[in-house]
Structure formats: structure tokens, C-alpha cells
Design a protein around this motif. Structure first.
Motif, PDB file in Angstrom:
ATOM      1  N   ALA A   1     -64.621 -17.327  -3.270  1.00 44.04           N
ATOM      2  CA  ALA A   1     -65.287 -18.430  -2.583  1.00 44.04           C
ATOM      3  C   ALA A   1     -66.357 -19.073  -3.445  1.00 44.04           C
TER       4      ALA A   1
ATOM      5  N   ALA B   1     -65.408 -27.128  -0.990  1.00 45.47           N
ATOM      6  CA  ALA B   1     -66.088 -26.871   0.269  1.00 45.47           C
ATOM      7  C   ALA B   1     -67.290 -27.798   0.440  1.00 45.47           C
TER       8      ALA B   1
ATOM      9  N   SER C   1     -66.722 -20.377   3.756  1.00 44.99           N
ATOM     10  CA  SER C   1     -65.670 -20.006   2.809  1.00 44.99           C
ATOM     11  C   SER C   1     -65.692 -18.489   2.627  1.00 44.99           C
TER      12      SER C   1
END
Length: 318
Positions: free
Chosen positions: A88, A97, A110
């Protein structure tokens, strides 16, 4: 055994290499982007620990807040990488993101699930489900994370993911349908270039023996106790519970030159005729390959796809 003399047990070019002493050498997804406040988008990010016992964590993104009384949709995102690489906090996932939070005016969580081969499937599935349940615990103003309690509308939750992460997102939707999730509403799921498979080749797989072999081999590497490529976790068409997918709508994004393109179309068709009561849509990017939007996020097709995803998230906005 001396690590310098350890033999190569398994080699996935561009992914990883496994040695006889158990060492894993990853060729991608090892870089880390620090949390920050993006001076351009205004998006803030921070890392959070969900479970200290398993080291399950996530990176949380909050868009620039212009109305502190407005509750925002939440996108729970699962990164790709064949269940084996990337995180992530990898640059491409952090940046995507951030963009998604800014453009959709949504909170993005995430998930940093544990990866194979050190943590073979179904560990990533179980970690992802634990993260979802942890999120849901905040819906009655419980839970420790203030950004979730302050900013999230728990009646507007979405799952999303790319490649292996799209596989996870789908299977989390199946789990919501079978087990339920109290106090929250999963509106939709976005699948970017989903990593699905099956024992029998379809479409472009028929003429691509090497690609099909790689896909099947990678799946068994990540999930050695799996029944094979027709495992319902890998081939949703084999899942008798497909009609119980626990959301109201699905957007499948495929790319014309992606080896997994036909699996995305097949998923759309099978879900549509399964008896599931939701709406499934598909968007194809012409001339593009697998996860092109992460590698070239400013290209026309990537911008168009992000706009479609933003519309998908916000079209039911009250």
C-alpha cells in the motif's frame, strides 16, 4: 546454507525469486513513499496499525476537507502484485490512492495485507476481511481511528482493487454476501484488470500458452493449498454463491492488450446471468495493457478511467 550459494527454487521474472534457503528476492514494489499532505491535491495520508498481532496495517487518505459536517464515501482498496509483491506504500499505489481521494472526494483506506510466499493465501483474504471488519467497527462511533469516525459515511462504502487486488475485492464482496457485515452498506465494487483464471483457457488465452501457464503457476505459488485454477476464489464462475455478491453494483475495467482482458469480460457475463440482483458494467481501454493507469496515470485512457470510477462512486450521492 550460505545465502550466497542457495539454489533458485522458483523464478518469476519481473516478480520475485525464491531460494532454497527460504529467502525471497522481490524485483518490484520495494520502494516506500512517506506519508504527507500533498501540496497540490490537499490530500493527507497516514499509516495505521489494524492488528498488532499480525502486523496488519493500512494507509489512510483523506481529501481536503471543505465542509467538516459532510460525510464522505470510503473506498477500501486492495493493491495488486500477484499476491506476492507491492504494498500500500509503494509509489504507484500511494499516488493512485491520493488521486482517487482527491478526484472522488472520498476517504481511501489502502490495505497492507500480508503477502505470499511467506504468508500464503488465504492469509491475504483473511487480512483483508479483518481490515473490513475493523472499518465497520467505527460505524457506531467506536473504533480507534478518528479520521474514519469524523469523515466517513458508512452507508457509502466501496471495495476496489487491481489485478490480484481486484480478485481480493471480489472475494470480499462474496464474503459480505455470505457472512454479512453489520451497520455498514457496501454500495459497489471496482475491479481494475482482475486476476481471475480457470482450468480451461478462454479467448486470447487459447493462443497464449506461456501466459496461461504463468497465470496458473503464480496462483498455485500464492495459494499452494488451492484446488487449482478452477478454485472459486480464482474462477468466480465456479462459485455457487456468485449470485450472493454483497453489493449493489460492480464496475469492471479491462484493457485491450491485457492477457487478463477476457477474464474480465467473462466475469461480467457470468455475474450478469448468475441471478445476482445488482448492476454490472464494464469499461475497456483501447490499446492499453495491464495496470496501465498505475504506470502512466496522466495518459488519456487513465484520466478517462479515473473519471468513470469517480462517477461510479458518486452517482448515488444523495
Amino acid at each position: 546454507m550460505d545465502s550466497a550459494t542457495a539454489a533458485i527454487v522458483l523464478d518469476f521474472p519481473l516478480f520475485l525469486r525464491l531460494y532454497s534457503d527460504g529467502r525471497v528476492e522481490r524485483f518490484s514494489g520495494t520502494d516506500v513513499v512517506p506519508t504527507s499532505t500533498n501540496p497540490v491535491t490537499g490530500v493527507r495520508s497516514k499509516d495505521i496499525v489494524i492488528d498488532t498481532n499480525t502486523d496488519l496495517s493500512a494507509r489512510l487518505f483523506v481529501p481536503k476537507i471543505t465542509n467538516p459536517n459532510q460525510k464522505l464515501p470510503l473506498v477500501i482498496y486492495f493493491h495488486g502484485g500477484g499476491f506476492c509483491i507491492e504494498t500500500a506504500v509503494s509509489p504507484q499505489y500511494h499516488n493512485y490512492a491520493d488521486s482517487l481521494a482527491a478526484e472522488a472526494n472520498a476517504v481511501v483506506l489502502s490495505v497492507n495485507y500480508r503477502r505470499a510466499p511467506e504468508h500464503p493465501l488465504p492469509i491475504a483474504y483473511n487480512d483483508s476481511w479483518a481490515a473490513i471488519q475493523w472499518v465497520a467497527s467505527h460505524s457506531t462511533n467506536g473504533g480507534p481511528e478518528v479520521w474514519l469516525k469524523d469523515y466517513v459515511d458508512f452507508n457509502r462504502i466501496f471495495f476496489a482493487g487491481d489485478s490480484a487486488g481486484a480478485n481480493i475485492a471480489h472475494n470480499m464482496g462474496i464474503r459480505v454476501g455470505s457472512e454479512g457485515l453489520n451497520r455498514v452498506r457496501i454500495v459497489g465494487i471496482v475491479l481494475f484488470h482482475p486476476y481471475f483464471g480457470g482450468k480451461e483457457p478462454i479467448g486470447g488465452e487459447i493462443g497464449n500458452v506461456k501466459g496461461k501457464s504463468f497465470s496458473d503457476k503464480l496462483w498455485m505459488f500464492a495459494y499452494p493449498s488451492s484446488s487449482g485454477s478452477d478454485d472459486p476464489m480464482m474462477n468466480p464462475a465456479m462459485d455457487p454463491g456468485l449470485s450472493g455478491l454483497g453489493c449493489e453494483k460492480v464496475l469492471v475495467c479491462v484493457a485491450e492488450r491485457d492477457f487478463l482482458r477476457d477474464r474480465g469480460w467473462y466475469y461480467k457475463e457470468e455475474l450478469g446471468k448468475s441471478g445476482w440482483g445488482g448492476v454490472v458494467e464494464i469499461m475497456e481501454a483501447v490499446g492499453e495493457d495491464h495496470v496501465f493507469h498505475l504506470l502512466n496515470p496522466t495518459c488519456d485512457n487513465a484520466v478517462a478511467m479515473l473519471k468513470r470510477v469517480v462517477a461510479f462512486i458518486n452517482e448515488d450521492k444523495a
